[in-house]
Design a protein around this motif. Structure first.
Motif, PDB file in Angstrom:
ATOM      1  N   THR A   1      55.123  44.234  40.148  1.00 46.78           N
ATOM      2  CA  THR A   1      55.121  45.645  40.552  1.00 46.78           C
ATOM      3  C   THR A   1      53.955  46.023  41.459  1.00 46.78           C
TER       4      THR A   1
ATOM      5  N   THR B   1      63.872  50.580  40.893  1.00 43.32           N
ATOM      6  CA  THR B   1      63.548  51.501  41.989  1.00 43.32           C
ATOM      7  C   THR B   1      62.939  52.786  41.434  1.00 43.32           C
ATOM      8  N   TYR B   2      61.887  53.267  42.099  1.00 49.67           N
ATOM      9  CA  TYR B   2      61.266  54.537  41.722  1.00 49.67           C
ATOM     10  C   TYR B   2      62.098  55.713  42.257  1.00 49.67           C
TER      11      TYR B   2
ATOM     12  N   GLN C   1      57.260  54.870  46.840  1.00 50.60           N
ATOM     13  CA  GLN C   1      56.600  53.644  46.406  1.00 50.60           C
ATOM     14  C   GLN C   1      55.308  53.947  45.630  1.00 50.60           C
ATOM     15  N   HIS C   2      54.982  53.027  44.715  1.00 50.33           N
ATOM     16  CA  HIS C   2      53.752  53.131  43.931  1.00 50.33           C
ATOM     17  C   HIS C   2      53.171  51.741  43.716  1.00 50.33           C
TER      18      HIS C   2
ATOM     19  N   THR D   1      51.551  49.530  41.058  1.00 48.32           N
ATOM     20  CA  THR D   1      51.530  49.551  39.600  1.00 48.32           C
ATOM     21  C   THR D   1      51.008  48.219  39.072  1.00 48.32           C
TER      22      THR D   1
ATOM     23  N   THR E   1      51.114  53.620  36.832  1.00 43.71           N
ATOM     24  CA  THR E   1      50.647  53.380  38.193  1.00 43.71           C
ATOM     25  C   THR E   1      49.121  53.364  38.297  1.00 43.71           C
TER      26      THR E   1
ATOM     27  N   ARG F   1      50.841  57.759  36.868  1.00 42.30           N
ATOM     28  CA  ARG F   1      52.195  58.187  36.548  1.00 42.30           C
ATOM     29  C   ARG F   1      52.848  57.156  35.637  1.00 42.30           C
TER      30      ARG F   1
ATOM     31  N   TYR G   1      56.422  55.600  34.179  1.00 41.51           N
ATOM     32  CA  TYR G   1      57.851  55.457  34.463  1.00 41.51           C
ATOM     33  C   TYR G   1      58.491  54.518  33.445  1.00 41.51           C
TER      34      TYR G   1
ATOM     35  N   ASN H   1      67.476  52.220  38.107  1.00 41.76           N
ATOM     36  CA  ASN H   1      66.626  53.352  38.479  1.00 41.76           C
ATOM     37  C   ASN H   1      65.565  53.613  37.412  1.00 41.76           C
ATOM     38  N   LEU H   2      64.357  53.905  37.879  1.00 40.36           N
ATOM     39  CA  LEU H   2      63.284  54.346  36.992  1.00 40.36           C
ATOM     40  C   LEU H   2      63.250  55.866  36.958  1.00 40.36           C
TER      41      LEU H   2
ATOM     42  N   LYS I   1      60.461  59.155  36.028  1.00 41.05           N
ATOM     43  CA  LYS I   1      59.094  59.531  35.668  1.00 41.05           C
ATOM     44  C   LYS I   1      59.137  60.305  34.354  1.00 41.05           C
TER      45      LYS I   1
END
Length: 337
Positions: A99, A126-127, A131-132, A134, A149, A157, A159, A172-173, A175
């Motif tokens: 990640t 996927t966020y 993008q992050h 992590t 993150t 953050r 997720y 899908n992720l 938050k």
């Protein structure tokens, strides 16, 4: 006696337990094997340690004895992009968190699931909001992964997958929270004081009763008596300073609740803090002024104060530039895609 002092402070002043209440890290062994020059993730089953490097061109999990000597290497030909953390579920499965994203340009990130027999399964993620970068992974007792993150302003953050993990995905992720970390005066890390707010690793007890996050300089240990990660992050953590780590990214729990930390660099020690989980379990009251858990909920503050750390604008600019340079220097092995 130190636990009593910690609890009295918590009852009177609130917030995280002060550094003076935590045990001083003690050396366990020294990482001398040149194959593990960028230690980034660590887990323990009590008798053996499992370690991964930052990045890499193939999957490698190093199985270590308590003397830090490599006993064997678990491998797979899968070529990850930037592996940053490692977790282990009670069934013996290892989870590599691919990640890392210093330049925030990845369309997907991934979890790499390795069975006890060595079979690897890819789960792309996927966020929902871009993008992050992590570097921390926590697996709860039900096997749900939480990604935390690395944020230069100290507001990490949180997720988790919005549904069952698919293979290869993507899944899908969503938050589900934030964790705010304030600056500390603990010395160490590669980027100065800003390193004390950057989340670089995560860990969980095997039964999910205690979890931990770490920065380059400190560990934050949270009670999770019901195994709920989000509820745990709303509690007041025990802050355990980890001073002097060159580039501290690895953190783990022994089954007895001992905390283990480690840094990148050949010749760096693994260190332990006995009783860390027990301290958190006895001092993990819910933090005041936080919202309830759930999608978009804020988790409790960690560190010496609440909310975002107060940094002068010039300091933030210098920190961002410095962190950008540091991230760029680590891309030398990841520019192939």
């Amino acid at each position: 006696m130190r636990w009593v002092v910690a609890l009295v402070f918590l009852a009177v002043f609130g917030g995280s337990v002060p550094a003076s209440a935590a045990e001083t890290p003690q050396p366990l062994c020294t990482m001398k094997d040149s194959r593990i020059g960028e230690l980034s993730g660590l887990v323990s089953d009590g008798s053996q340690l499992y370690a991964i490097n930052d990045g890499g061109s193939k999957v490698q999990v190093f199985v270590l004895g308590r003397d830090c000597k490599v006993q064997k290497v678990l491998t797979d030909k899968t070529d990850p992009f930037d592996v940053e953390d490692l977790a282990r579920t009670p069934d013996g499965r290892l989870w590599l968190s691919d990640t890392g994203d210093n330049q925030k340009g990845r369309l997907t990130v991934a979890l790499l699931e390795m069975s006890p027999q060595g079979k690897l399964t890819l789960h792309r993620l996927t966020y929902p909001d871009g993008q992050h970068d992590t570097e921390a992974l926590i697996m709860d007792k039900a096997g749900t992964p939480y990604l935390i993150t690395k944020d230069v302003l100290g507001e990490a953050r949180v997720y988790r997958p919005s549904g069952p993990l698919a293979s290869p995905g993507p899944t899908n992720l969503e938050k589900v929270g934030t964790v705010k970390i304030a600056t500390t005066d603990t010395q160490g890390g590669p980027v100065g004081s800003i390193g004390s707010v950057l989340v670089t690793g995560g860990a969980s007890m095997a039964d999910g009763s205690v979890i931990a996050l770490r920065t380059y300089t400190d560990a934050y240990v949270y009670a999770a008596p019901d195994g709920d990660v989000l509820a745990a992050l709303q509690r007041n953590p025990v802050r355990i300073p980890l001073p002097g780590e060159k580039q501290g990214e690895a953190i783990a729990f022994d089954p007895d609740g001992t905390l283990i930390s480690g840094s990148e660099g050949v010749g760096q020690p693994l260190r332990t803090v006995r009783g860390a989980a027990a301290m958190a379990a006895q001092s993990g009251a819910p933090a005041e002024g936080t919202t309830s858990t759930g999608t978009g909920a804020s988790a409790g503050s960690a560190g010496d104060g609440s909310g975002l750390p107060i940094l002068p604008a010039a300091g933030i600019t210098v920190a961002v530039v410095g962190l950008g340079w540091f991230g760029f220097s680590k891309l030398r092995r990841r520019t192939r895609r």
